[in-house]
Design an enzyme around this catalytic site. Structure first.
Site, PDB file in Angstrom:
ATOM      1  N   HIS A   5      -7.467   5.746  10.341  1.00 42.91           N
ATOM      2  CA  HIS A   5      -6.338   5.126   9.625  1.00 42.91           C
ATOM      3  C   HIS A   5      -6.854   4.437   8.351  1.00 42.91           C
ATOM      4  O   HIS A   5      -7.289   3.291   8.395  1.00 42.91           O
ATOM      5  CB  HIS A   5      -5.694   4.108  10.571  1.00 42.91           C
ATOM      6  CG  HIS A   5      -4.396   3.556  10.096  1.00 42.91           C
ATOM      7  ND1 HIS A   5      -3.547   2.868  10.928  1.00 42.91           N
ATOM      8  CD2 HIS A   5      -3.785   3.572   8.896  1.00 42.91           C
ATOM      9  CE1 HIS A   5      -2.487   2.491  10.250  1.00 42.91           C
ATOM     10  NE2 HIS A   5      -2.612   2.901   9.004  1.00 42.91           N
ATOM     11  N   ASN A  16       0.812  -1.224   0.000  1.00 43.39           N
ATOM     12  CA  ASN A  16       0.000   0.000   0.000  1.00 43.39           C
ATOM     13  C   ASN A  16       0.845   1.274   0.000  1.00 43.39           C
ATOM     14  O   ASN A  16       0.372   2.341   0.382  1.00 43.39           O
ATOM     15  CB  ASN A  16      -0.981  -0.009   1.188  1.00 43.39           C
ATOM     16  CG  ASN A  16      -0.273  -0.261   2.501  1.00 43.39           C
ATOM     17  OD1 ASN A  16       0.937  -0.116   2.592  1.00 43.39           O
ATOM     18  ND2 ASN A  16      -1.025  -0.624   3.529  1.00 43.39           N
ATOM     19  N   GLN A  32      -5.414   2.624  18.581  1.00 44.77           N
ATOM     20  CA  GLN A  32      -6.419   2.658  17.520  1.00 44.77           C
ATOM     21  C   GLN A  32      -7.499   1.632  17.811  1.00 44.77           C
ATOM     22  O   GLN A  32      -7.136   0.471  17.989  1.00 44.77           O
ATOM     23  CB  GLN A  32      -5.755   2.399  16.166  1.00 44.77           C
ATOM     24  CG  GLN A  32      -4.908   3.567  15.709  1.00 44.77           C
ATOM     25  CD  GLN A  32      -4.381   3.431  14.301  1.00 44.77           C
ATOM     26  OE1 GLN A  32      -3.719   4.322  13.820  1.00 44.77           O
ATOM     27  NE2 GLN A  32      -4.633   2.341  13.633  1.00 44.77           N
ATOM     28  N   ARG A  40       3.243   6.268  12.049  1.00 38.85           N
ATOM     29  CA  ARG A  40       2.634   5.678  13.236  1.00 38.85           C
ATOM     30  C   ARG A  40       2.405   6.771  14.272  1.00 38.85           C
ATOM     31  O   ARG A  40       3.256   7.639  14.475  1.00 38.85           O
ATOM     32  CB  ARG A  40       3.530   4.579  13.847  1.00 38.85           C
ATOM     33  CG  ARG A  40       3.485   3.247  13.108  1.00 38.85           C
ATOM     34  CD  ARG A  40       2.103   2.596  13.135  1.00 38.85           C
ATOM     35  NE  ARG A  40       2.023   1.352  12.383  1.00 38.85           N
ATOM     36  CZ  ARG A  40       1.565   1.240  11.139  1.00 38.85           C
ATOM     37  NH1 ARG A  40       1.141   2.297  10.471  1.00 38.85           N
ATOM     38  NH2 ARG A  40       1.514   0.060  10.539  1.00 38.85           N
TER      39      ARG A  40
HETATM   40  P1  NAI Z   1      10.381   0.844   4.267  1.00 40.96           P
HETATM   41  O1  NAI Z   1      10.857  -0.288   5.087  1.00 40.96           O
HETATM   42  O2  NAI Z   1      10.387   0.729   2.788  1.00 40.96           O
HETATM   43  O3  NAI Z   1      11.235   2.154   4.618  1.00 40.96           O
HETATM   44  C1  NAI Z   1      11.466   2.560   5.921  1.00 40.96           C
HETATM   45  C2  NAI Z   1      12.583   3.598   5.893  1.00 40.96           C
HETATM   46  O4  NAI Z   1      12.666   4.185   7.181  1.00 40.96           O
HETATM   47  C3  NAI Z   1      13.956   3.008   5.573  1.00 40.96           C
HETATM   48  O5  NAI Z   1      14.571   3.731   4.524  1.00 40.96           O
HETATM   49  C4  NAI Z   1      14.715   3.188   6.878  1.00 40.96           C
HETATM   50  O6  NAI Z   1      16.098   3.394   6.677  1.00 40.96           O
HETATM   51  C5  NAI Z   1      14.030   4.434   7.442  1.00 40.96           C
HETATM   52  N1  NAI Z   1      14.232   4.641   8.859  1.00 40.96           N
HETATM   53  C6  NAI Z   1      14.313   3.715   9.852  1.00 40.96           C
HETATM   54  N2  NAI Z   1      14.542   4.323  11.024  1.00 40.96           N
HETATM   55  C7  NAI Z   1      14.591   5.651  10.777  1.00 40.96           C
HETATM   56  C8  NAI Z   1      14.807   6.789  11.601  1.00 40.96           C
HETATM   57  N3  NAI Z   1      15.049   6.681  12.919  1.00 40.96           N
HETATM   58  N4  NAI Z   1      14.786   8.007  11.026  1.00 40.96           N
HETATM   59  C9  NAI Z   1      14.566   8.140   9.693  1.00 40.96           C
HETATM   60  N5  NAI Z   1      14.395   7.095   8.862  1.00 40.96           N
HETATM   61  C10 NAI Z   1      14.388   5.861   9.403  1.00 40.96           C
HETATM   62  O7  NAI Z   1       8.926   1.196   4.815  1.00 40.96           O
HETATM   63  P2  NAI Z   1       7.709   1.884   4.056  1.00 40.96           P
HETATM   64  O8  NAI Z   1       6.989   0.890   3.234  1.00 40.96           O
HETATM   65  O9  NAI Z   1       8.199   3.134   3.415  1.00 40.96           O
HETATM   66  O10 NAI Z   1       6.751   2.224   5.297  1.00 40.96           O
HETATM   67  C11 NAI Z   1       7.199   3.065   6.342  1.00 40.96           C
HETATM   68  C12 NAI Z   1       6.204   3.015   7.487  1.00 40.96           C
HETATM   69  O11 NAI Z   1       4.980   3.626   7.084  1.00 40.96           O
HETATM   70  C13 NAI Z   1       5.790   1.597   7.917  1.00 40.96           C
HETATM   71  O12 NAI Z   1       6.719   1.035   8.798  1.00 40.96           O
HETATM   72  C14 NAI Z   1       4.445   1.836   8.573  1.00 40.96           C
HETATM   73  O13 NAI Z   1       4.622   2.120   9.932  1.00 40.96           O
HETATM   74  C15 NAI Z   1       3.917   3.074   7.859  1.00 40.96           C
HETATM   75  N6  NAI Z   1       2.803   2.744   6.959  1.00 40.96           N
HETATM   76  C16 NAI Z   1       1.585   3.356   7.177  1.00 40.96           C
HETATM   77  C17 NAI Z   1       0.501   3.031   6.397  1.00 40.96           C
HETATM   78  C18 NAI Z   1      -0.824   3.717   6.581  1.00 40.96           C
HETATM   79  O14 NAI Z   1      -1.849   3.173   6.142  1.00 40.96           O
HETATM   80  N7  NAI Z   1      -0.879   4.875   7.197  1.00 40.96           N
HETATM   81  C19 NAI Z   1       0.586   2.005   5.348  1.00 40.96           C
HETATM   82  C20 NAI Z   1       1.941   1.527   5.119  1.00 40.96           C
HETATM   83  C21 NAI Z   1       2.986   1.860   5.941  1.00 40.96           C
END
Ligand code: NAI
Length: 395
Positions: free
Chosen positions: A339, A152, A320, A291
């Site tokens: 959400h 997503n 939530q 989050r």
């Molecule tokens: P991803 O795994 O592709 O990318 C995560 C990135 O965060 C990586 O580049 C990592 O290096 C970086 N990261 C980790 N710790 C960090 C920090 N302390 N400071 C800055 N960057 C940091 O994950 P993706 O797919 O981009 O998703 C990210 C988050 O978005 C998910 O973990 C989830 O919590 C949230 N999400 C929310 C959704 C919603 O419906 N609102 C749906 C999908 C994801």
């Protein structure tokens, strides 16, 4: 670092087994003679869910999985009852072998619940983001945790762009003026700006953060990113004309808009507390679709009330659903929604298909796709969660 991890649900023996992997590495659950029981915790569909079969993620439509799961000889329980300790989920945990949950309606799979589920082999997140599962407890009990990585990310990136525009252009208050019979142009315009020429920065440049940057290029903004674990290639940085920041503080000091796209882990929990918010430029807009726990709820409400933050939008909260008196429900200049950014009808089709793929591999004893695995063979294997822990001292 142990204290910070344990406040996040990581503790003692569980921590040890998380970061010091078991010697016998198994890539798939071992076969068992007991009947499989899949317990799926989904949000209530109500009238919309009954009428629209494409809302796959609701209780009524069961992720489209019932006939498939039952064709495998497994029992399939679907419920929205998730509140600890007397929920339908809790009732079925003792003999559940698989639990499916969702970030949108998170069944928090705590260490207590893991302890009540001695037969649990697999915890699937129908979506992206598995912070609602106690990953240390899953490591300790050798429970595989898998999610539908990438399913997503476009949905969320589009939502972020929408929310940035709606805050900067004062869309929601102006819409309300129109729908309530008003025509106060000055009031609408008093907080409306062009996005062009503003400085926009993403916290994290993973699948979502990178897509947000790409989508913002045509708006002729100045782009920035901070990600302690990922540097874009020189070609990508050039194509986006984006500025890399080695520290979050350096990025906050120059940005008019901040979008948060990092996973929730010990390093990001409460990252935007009052001290960090104070380091943002006065009048900053903040969008958080990552989050809820990454931002301190009361500190943000106070900063908006004081005018330091000009607007806050997002779709993620903690817990939530949030209580009726959660400060983000009523704070001024907020563009909050339930959400749902990652659960568009398109996204639901993708995460339902991914959930089925994970289940099929499980039933057939085949390995899971590597990028879907969060916890495998007693250790956290997803870079989204291991890297945040590495900086706190774990190997
Ligand atoms: P991803 O795994 O592709 O990318 C995560 C990135 O965060 C990586 O580049 C990592 O290096 C970086 N990261 C980790 N710790 C960090 C920090 N302390 N400071 C800055 N960057 C940091 O994950 P993706 O797919 O981009 O998703 C990210 C988050 O978005 C998910 O973990 C989830 O919590 C949230 N999400 C929310 C959704 C919603 O419906 N609102 C749906 C999908 C994801």
């Amino acid at each position: 670092w142990r204290r910070s991890l344990s406040s996040f649900g990581f503790s003692g023996q569980a921590l040890h087994s998380c970061f010091f992997p078991r010697t016998s590495v198994c890539t798939r659950p071992f076969a068992t003679s007991m009947k499989e029981k899949v317990v799926s915790v989904l949000y209530k569909g109500g009238a919309a869910g009954r009428e629209n079969k494409r809302i796959l993620g609701c209780v009524e439509n069961e992720l489209g999985l019932r006939s498939f799961v039952e064709s495998k000889g497994a029992e399939f329980v679907v419920t929205s009852s998730k509140d600890y300790p007397n929920s339908t989920l809790d009732k079925h945990l003792p003999d559940a072998t698989v639990v499916i949950s969702q970030p949108f309606w998170p069944a928090y799979i705590t260490a207590e619940r893991v302890a009540k589920a001695p037969n649990l082999k697999l915890a699937i997140t129908a979506g992206v983001g598995s912070d609602h599962v106690d990953l240390a407890a899953a490591c300790e009990k050798n429970i595989t945790v898998a999610e539908v990585t990438g399913s997503n990310v476009v949905s969320v990136a589009e939502h972020v762009v929408m929310m940035i525009l709606s805050l900067v252009r004062n869309y929601l208050p102006s819409h309300e003026i129109a729908t309530s019979g008003g025509w106060d142009i000055a009031e609408c315009a008093s907080r409306a700006y062009d996005l062009e020429d503003k400085h926009v920065g993403t916290v994290a440049v993973g699948r979502i953060g990178h897509r947000v940057l790409k989508r913002l290029v045509p708006f002729d903004v100045h782009l920035h990113y901070f990600d302690p674990f990922k540097r874009l290639s020189p070609e990508d940085e050039k194509a986006l004309n984006v500025t890399y920041h080695a520290t979050l503080e350096s990025m906050l000091a120059v940005c008019d808009v901040i979008t948060i796209n990092a996973p929730l882990h010990p390093m990001t929990e409460n990252l935007f507390d009052s001290a960090m918010i104070a380091k943002c430029k006065k009048g900053v807009y903040i969008v958080n679709t990552a989050r809820g726990k990454i931002v301190n709820a009361q500190a943000m409400a106070d900063a908006v009330a004081a005018g330091h933050v000009a607007g806050y939008a997002g779709d993620v909260w903690f817990p939530q659903p949030p209580p009726k008196d959660h400060p983000w429900r009523t704070m001024q200049w907020n563009g909050m929604t339930p959400h749902y950014s990652g659960t568009t009808l398109d996204a639901q089709a993708r995460y339902a298909a991914g959930t089925k793929e994970i289940l099929e591999n499980y039933f057939d004893g085949k390995p899971q796709r590597q990028e879907y695995l969060i916890v495998d063979a007693g250790k956290i294997v997803s870079p989204a969660y291991t890297k945040g822990n590495t900086t706190t001292g774990a190997k």
